[in-house]
Design a protein around this motif. Structure first.
Motif, mmCIF file in Angstrom:
data_model
loop_
_atom_site.group_PDB
_atom_site.id
_atom_site.type_symbol
_atom_site.label_atom_id
_atom_site.label_comp_id
_atom_site.label_asym_id
_atom_site.label_seq_id
_atom_site.Cartn_x
_atom_site.Cartn_y
_atom_site.Cartn_z
ATOM 1 N N MET A 128 0.845 -1.195 0.000
ATOM 2 C CA MET A 128 0.000 0.000 0.000
ATOM 3 C C MET A 128 0.880 1.243 0.000
ATOM 4 O O MET A 128 1.868 1.300 0.742
ATOM 5 N N ASP A 129 0.529 2.243 -0.833
ATOM 6 C CA ASP A 129 1.274 3.501 -0.818
ATOM 7 C C ASP A 129 0.291 4.673 -0.785
ATOM 8 O O ASP A 129 -0.929 4.476 -0.671
ATOM 9 N N TRP A 130 0.820 5.883 -0.891
ATOM 10 C CA TRP A 130 -0.006 7.082 -0.718
ATOM 11 C C TRP A 130 -1.075 7.214 -1.799
ATOM 12 O O TRP A 130 -2.123 7.808 -1.562
ATOM 13 N N THR A 131 -0.835 6.631 -2.995
ATOM 14 C CA THR A 131 -1.847 6.731 -4.061
ATOM 15 C C THR A 131 -3.108 5.957 -3.701
ATOM 16 O O THR A 131 -4.215 6.362 -4.072
ATOM 17 N N HIS A 132 -2.949 4.850 -2.972
ATOM 18 C CA HIS A 132 -4.125 4.092 -2.529
ATOM 19 C C HIS A 132 -4.944 4.928 -1.539
ATOM 20 O O HIS A 132 -6.187 4.985 -1.629
ATOM 21 N N LEU B 168 -4.945 8.196 -1.276
ATOM 22 C CA LEU B 168 -5.538 9.322 -2.004
ATOM 23 C C LEU B 168 -6.810 8.892 -2.724
ATOM 24 O O LEU B 168 -7.843 9.571 -2.661
ATOM 25 N N ALA B 169 -6.754 7.762 -3.418
ATOM 26 C CA ALA B 169 -7.934 7.262 -4.138
ATOM 27 C C ALA B 169 -9.072 6.964 -3.173
ATOM 28 O O ALA B 169 -10.247 7.280 -3.437
ATOM 29 N N PHE B 170 -8.744 6.374 -2.031
ATOM 30 C CA PHE B 170 -9.757 6.069 -1.028
ATOM 31 C C PHE B 170 -10.395 7.345 -0.485
ATOM 32 O O PHE B 170 -11.622 7.434 -0.341
ATOM 33 N N ASN B 171 -9.560 8.348 -0.194
ATOM 34 C CA ASN B 171 -10.080 9.602 0.361
ATOM 35 C C ASN B 171 -10.974 10.338 -0.634
ATOM 36 O O ASN B 171 -11.995 10.912 -0.243
ATOM 37 N N LEU B 172 -10.596 10.338 -1.903
ATOM 38 C CA LEU B 172 -11.432 10.990 -2.918
ATOM 39 C C LEU B 172 -12.781 10.265 -3.042
ATOM 40 O O LEU B 172 -13.830 10.907 -3.159
ATOM 41 N N THR B 173 -12.741 8.938 -3.009
ATOM 42 C CA THR B 173 -13.997 8.161 -3.052
ATOM 43 C C THR B 173 -14.842 8.444 -1.818
ATOM 44 O O THR B 173 -16.070 8.600 -1.899
ATOM 45 N N LEU B 174 -14.186 8.527 -0.686
ATOM 46 C CA LEU B 174 -14.880 8.781 0.577
ATOM 47 C C LEU B 174 -15.537 10.157 0.576
ATOM 48 O O LEU B 174 -16.696 10.304 0.986
ATOM 49 N N LEU B 175 -14.822 11.175 0.110
ATOM 50 C CA LEU B 175 -15.384 12.530 0.061
ATOM 51 C C LEU B 175 -16.565 12.604 -0.898
ATOM 52 O O LEU B 175 -17.562 13.286 -0.626
ATOM 53 N N ALA B 176 -16.475 11.885 -2.017
ATOM 54 C CA ALA B 176 -17.601 11.851 -2.955
ATOM 55 C C ALA B 176 -18.817 11.197 -2.313
ATOM 56 O O ALA B 176 -19.955 11.663 -2.467
ATOM 57 N N MET C 198 -18.418 5.387 13.660
ATOM 58 C CA MET C 198 -19.132 4.190 13.220
ATOM 59 C C MET C 198 -18.782 3.841 11.785
ATOM 60 O O MET C 198 -18.621 2.662 11.444
ATOM 61 N N ALA C 199 -18.634 4.860 10.913
ATOM 62 C CA ALA C 199 -18.251 4.598 9.523
ATOM 63 C C ALA C 199 -16.867 3.956 9.468
ATOM 64 O O ALA C 199 -16.631 3.011 8.703
ATOM 65 N N ALA C 200 -15.937 4.452 10.293
ATOM 66 C CA ALA C 200 -14.592 3.876 10.329
ATOM 67 C C ALA C 200 -14.633 2.443 10.862
ATOM 68 O O ALA C 200 -13.895 1.571 10.372
ATOM 69 N N ALA D 236 -5.081 -0.843 9.994
ATOM 70 C CA ALA D 236 -5.361 0.122 11.058
ATOM 71 C C ALA D 236 -5.193 1.549 10.555
ATOM 72 O O ALA D 236 -5.963 2.448 10.925
ATOM 73 N N LEU D 237 -4.205 1.767 9.689
ATOM 74 C CA LEU D 237 -3.989 3.087 9.111
ATOM 75 C C LEU D 237 -5.178 3.507 8.256
ATOM 76 O O LEU D 237 -5.625 4.657 8.316
ATOM 77 N N VAL D 238 -5.733 2.584 7.483
ATOM 78 C CA VAL D 238 -6.898 2.882 6.651
ATOM 79 C C VAL D 238 -8.088 3.276 7.519
ATOM 80 O O VAL D 238 -8.799 4.244 7.232
ATOM 81 N N VAL D 239 -8.301 2.540 8.604
ATOM 82 C CA VAL D 239 -9.422 2.839 9.504
ATOM 83 C C VAL D 239 -9.227 4.206 10.164
ATOM 84 O O VAL D 239 -10.151 5.025 10.223
ATOM 85 N N GLY D 240 -8.013 4.469 10.664
ATOM 86 C CA GLY D 240 -7.742 5.771 11.281
ATOM 87 C C GLY D 240 -7.872 6.913 10.289
ATOM 88 O O GLY D 240 -8.405 7.985 10.622
ATOM 89 N N ASN D 241 -7.412 6.690 9.071
ATOM 90 C CA ASN D 241 -7.547 7.695 8.022
ATOM 91 C C ASN D 241 -9.012 7.976 7.711
ATOM 92 O O ASN D 241 -9.421 9.132 7.567
ATOM 93 N N HIS D 242 -9.807 6.919 7.638
ATOM 94 C CA HIS D 242 -11.239 7.073 7.371
ATOM 95 C C HIS D 242 -11.891 7.934 8.450
ATOM 96 O O HIS D 242 -12.645 8.864 8.160
ATOM 97 N N PHE D 243 -11.594 7.623 9.702
ATOM 98 C CA PHE D 243 -12.160 8.400 10.811
ATOM 99 C C PHE D 243 -11.752 9.867 10.712
ATOM 100 O O PHE D 243 -12.589 10.769 10.876
#
Length: 200
Positions: A1-5, A7-15, A49-51, A144-151
């Protein structure tokens, strides 16, 4: 996993956050009617809860739902009934004045968690997004990083909504149109609850 993953997740999440749904609708109404602290606490509950749903998806909860459909059905029915209860209380109290006493932030946080807990389909959505974006062999630390980032992303987004909509001007506009706004919110939440209850 790198920063592009990420970034893509965050853009999808914001949408996804920008799309009208029970979570966004509930957060916006709480911010306007209760002020920044209530709106931010509500957003914190929604974000947590979303995280947690994302964490559940990363741990394979969607597989458990597929293996034991009854568990999914029970959660779905409970969530639908909760959304319908919120819709009923909004409609019932639409003409009631907003109290001047501050609302408990702890209750707003719990209500936010319950609104996102009310839709177990969130874990299926999260699972489909995660499968597309992230590699399958992520370490536990990466998960865990993905979950924390989501939150963090959701908390920042809901905090921005709360700051924008808890101004005196926004509150004054809400108070003028409270019966209309609350009943419109009740109709949308009720429709979402019925869709969740009756949908497959």
């Amino acid at each position: 996993m790198d920063w592009t993953h990420i970034l893509a997740f965050n853009l999808t999440l914001l949408a996804a956050l920008a799309a009208p749904g029970p979570a966004l609708l509930f957060a916006l109404r709480q911010s306007i009617s209760g002020g920044f602290s209530v709106g931010f606490a509500t957003g914190g509950g929604l974000a947590l809860m979303a995280a947690l749903w994302t964490g559940a998806a990363l741990l394979g909860l969607e597989v458990l739902f597929r293996l034991f459909p009854a568990a999914f059905v029970i959660m779905k029915i409970s969530g639908a009934l909760y959304l319908l209860w919120i819709a009923y209380t909004l409609w019932r109290d639409a003409r009631q004045p907003v109290g001047d006493s501050p609302r408990p932030r702890g209750r707003a946080f719990v209500d936010g968690m319950l609104v996102n807990l009310a839709n177990p389909k969130s874990v299926l959505f999260a699972a489909s997004v995660l499968v597309v974006i992230f590699p399958p062999d992520m370490t536990l630390a990466a998960r865990a990083l993905v979950v924390g980032n989501h939150f963090a992303v959701e908390l920042i987004a809901y905090g921005a909504f709360a700051a924008l909509l808890s101004t005196q001007r926004a509150r004054a506009g809400y108070l003028r149109l409270k019966p209309v706004i609350d009943r419109a919110a009740a109709l949308v939440l009720g429709a979402l609850g019925l869709r969740l209850l009756l949908g497959r």
